[in-house]
Design an enzyme around this catalytic site. Sequence first.
Site, mmCIF file in Angstrom:
data_model
loop_
_atom_site.group_PDB
_atom_site.id
_atom_site.type_symbol
_atom_site.label_atom_id
_atom_site.label_comp_id
_atom_site.label_asym_id
_atom_site.label_seq_id
_atom_site.Cartn_x
_atom_site.Cartn_y
_atom_site.Cartn_z
ATOM 1 N N SER A 47 1.256 -1.285 0.400
ATOM 2 C CA SER A 47 0.105 0.022 0.199
ATOM 3 C C SER A 47 1.006 0.827 -0.284
ATOM 4 O O SER A 47 1.824 0.891 0.335
ATOM 5 C CB SER A 47 -0.602 -0.315 1.578
ATOM 6 O OG SER A 47 -1.641 0.883 1.556
ATOM 7 N N TYR A 82 -1.302 -0.825 10.644
ATOM 8 C CA TYR A 82 -2.109 -1.037 9.689
ATOM 9 C C TYR A 82 -0.572 -0.836 8.102
ATOM 10 O O TYR A 82 0.012 -1.888 7.802
ATOM 11 C CB TYR A 82 -3.261 -0.302 8.669
ATOM 12 C CG TYR A 82 -3.284 -0.469 6.655
ATOM 13 C CD1 TYR A 82 -3.718 -2.001 6.452
ATOM 14 C CD2 TYR A 82 -3.105 -0.223 5.772
ATOM 15 C CE1 TYR A 82 -4.254 -2.065 5.323
ATOM 16 C CE2 TYR A 82 -3.107 -0.005 4.451
ATOM 17 C CZ TYR A 82 -3.953 -1.212 4.363
ATOM 18 O OH TYR A 82 -4.114 -1.299 2.995
HETATM 19 P P1 NDP Z 1 -11.554 -6.002 -0.463
HETATM 20 O O1 NDP Z 1 -12.243 -6.048 1.034
HETATM 21 O O2 NDP Z 1 -12.832 -5.551 -1.637
HETATM 22 O O3 NDP Z 1 -10.697 -6.795 -0.769
HETATM 23 C C1 NDP Z 1 -10.205 -8.243 0.634
HETATM 24 C C2 NDP Z 1 -9.830 -9.330 -0.072
HETATM 25 O O4 NDP Z 1 -9.051 -9.758 1.563
HETATM 26 C C3 NDP Z 1 -11.222 -9.695 0.195
HETATM 27 O O5 NDP Z 1 -11.565 -10.929 -1.076
HETATM 28 C C4 NDP Z 1 -11.382 -10.689 1.759
HETATM 29 O O6 NDP Z 1 -12.355 -11.483 1.601
HETATM 30 C C5 NDP Z 1 -10.111 -11.308 1.578
HETATM 31 N N1 NDP Z 1 -9.586 -11.371 2.761
HETATM 32 C C6 NDP Z 1 -9.768 -10.576 4.078
HETATM 33 N N2 NDP Z 1 -9.694 -11.372 5.129
HETATM 34 C C7 NDP Z 1 -8.904 -12.477 4.839
HETATM 35 C C8 NDP Z 1 -8.457 -13.702 5.481
HETATM 36 N N3 NDP Z 1 -8.433 -14.043 6.770
HETATM 37 N N4 NDP Z 1 -8.326 -14.669 4.292
HETATM 38 C C9 NDP Z 1 -8.451 -14.192 3.287
HETATM 39 N N5 NDP Z 1 -8.763 -13.474 2.507
HETATM 40 C C10 NDP Z 1 -8.937 -13.014 2.928
HETATM 41 O O7 NDP Z 1 -10.432 -4.866 -0.230
HETATM 42 P P2 NDP Z 1 -9.285 -4.319 -1.452
HETATM 43 O O8 NDP Z 1 -10.045 -5.185 -2.915
HETATM 44 O O9 NDP Z 1 -8.745 -3.329 -1.187
HETATM 45 O O10 NDP Z 1 -7.675 -5.106 -0.774
HETATM 46 C C11 NDP Z 1 -7.096 -5.857 -1.495
HETATM 47 C C12 NDP Z 1 -5.993 -5.598 -0.599
HETATM 48 O O11 NDP Z 1 -5.579 -4.208 -1.385
HETATM 49 C C13 NDP Z 1 -5.864 -5.902 0.789
HETATM 50 O O12 NDP Z 1 -3.977 -6.625 0.971
HETATM 51 C C14 NDP Z 1 -5.409 -4.319 0.579
HETATM 52 O O13 NDP Z 1 -4.488 -3.674 1.860
HETATM 53 C C15 NDP Z 1 -4.698 -3.369 0.012
HETATM 54 N N6 NDP Z 1 -4.997 -1.700 -0.473
HETATM 55 C C16 NDP Z 1 -5.958 -1.432 -0.638
HETATM 56 C C17 NDP Z 1 -6.247 -0.071 -0.795
HETATM 57 C C18 NDP Z 1 -7.582 -0.078 -0.969
HETATM 58 O O14 NDP Z 1 -7.727 1.748 -1.617
HETATM 59 N N7 NDP Z 1 -8.825 -0.539 -1.544
HETATM 60 C C19 NDP Z 1 -5.089 0.522 -0.936
HETATM 61 C C20 NDP Z 1 -4.021 0.120 -0.585
HETATM 62 C C21 NDP Z 1 -3.431 -1.380 -0.710
HETATM 63 P P3 NDP Z 1 -12.971 -12.524 2.437
HETATM 64 O O15 NDP Z 1 -13.703 -11.929 3.329
HETATM 65 O O16 NDP Z 1 -13.677 -12.977 1.441
HETATM 66 O O17 NDP Z 1 -12.091 -14.050 3.043
#
Ligand code: NDP
Length: 247
Positions: A141, A154
């Site tokens: 990030s 975070y």
């Molecule tokens: P979302 O919340 O849309 O996606 C997060 C995903 O992670 C979901 O598919 C969720 O699926 C999964 N997840 C969460 N916890 C677990 C777990 N314990 N095991 C397996 N899967 C898990 O957010 P984003 O797409 O934005 O996030 C994706 C990545 O991008 C993250 O690492 C986030 O920190 C990073 N990021 C996002 C930014 C943003 O502005 N959106 C900016 C910078 C980085 P489920 O709940 O079904 O398990």
Amino acid sequence: MSVKNKVVIITGASSGIGEATAKLLAKNGAKIVLGARRESRLQELVDEIKKEGGQATYSITDVIKPEDLKALVQKAKDSYGKIDVIFNNAGIMPTSPLSALHTDEWNQMIGTNLKGVLNGIAAVLPDFSKQKSGQVVTTSSVAGLKRFVGSGVYGATKFAVKNAMEVLRMESAQEGTNIRTTTLYPGAINTELLHTITDDAAAKKMAAQYNRVGISPDAIARAVNFAIDQPEEVDISELTIYPTKQG
Ligand code: NDP
């Protein structure tokens, strides 16, 4: 070798960046192995990809559990015979000031965002080392590059994965295993990530910023596609993707 026919494991594939990346890579001919906890969302995505003529499968995965990552890798090998790429993308972002002492959330972030990435790396390294090729893509990030108020833990997890990824790149070059590593630093991307914030003040502040500047997760999908699509001797080690309007 391009994206076409590569076997790509994606964690956090049930929404946001993971989902957008799965769709784009599948459209470009990759075989996708999806991991996340919400099975219904994974099933829907597999159905959608197949309807569009792509190839995909899934395994329910909690990245906190090393055995789930091992099962995901096994699913890839059983379904498609090999693994070329793992995209360690699962993450949560319950930001809050340290003084609020949301210590359970600190542990959840460390478990998901840091240990989850390490579990993914550990699950593929034996195969990647043996085959002397492979690619690890990880979502850090911009909070892994600079400090933000409210992102004490975070940001710590996102700085930590940057370190692990860069050292993996250096060690694999030294060991001659040809593993490519790509660390992504996205800015504000409109996904479900803000739903993980429980602190009211932090949630309001973040929602206002995302409403103002946030962009589609398709931007990150294109970055991942670009990194995978390079010739094997080229390692796009880091990519920072900001919304144009984010200062
Ligand atoms: P979302 O919340 O849309 O996606 C997060 C995903 O992670 C979901 O598919 C969720 O699926 C999964 N997840 C969460 N916890 C677990 C777990 N314990 N095991 C397996 N899967 C898990 O957010 P984003 O797409 O934005 O996030 C994706 C990545 O991008 C993250 O690492 C986030 O920190 C990073 N990021 C996002 C930014 C943003 O502005 N959106 C900016 C910078 C980085 P489920 O709940 O079904 O398990």
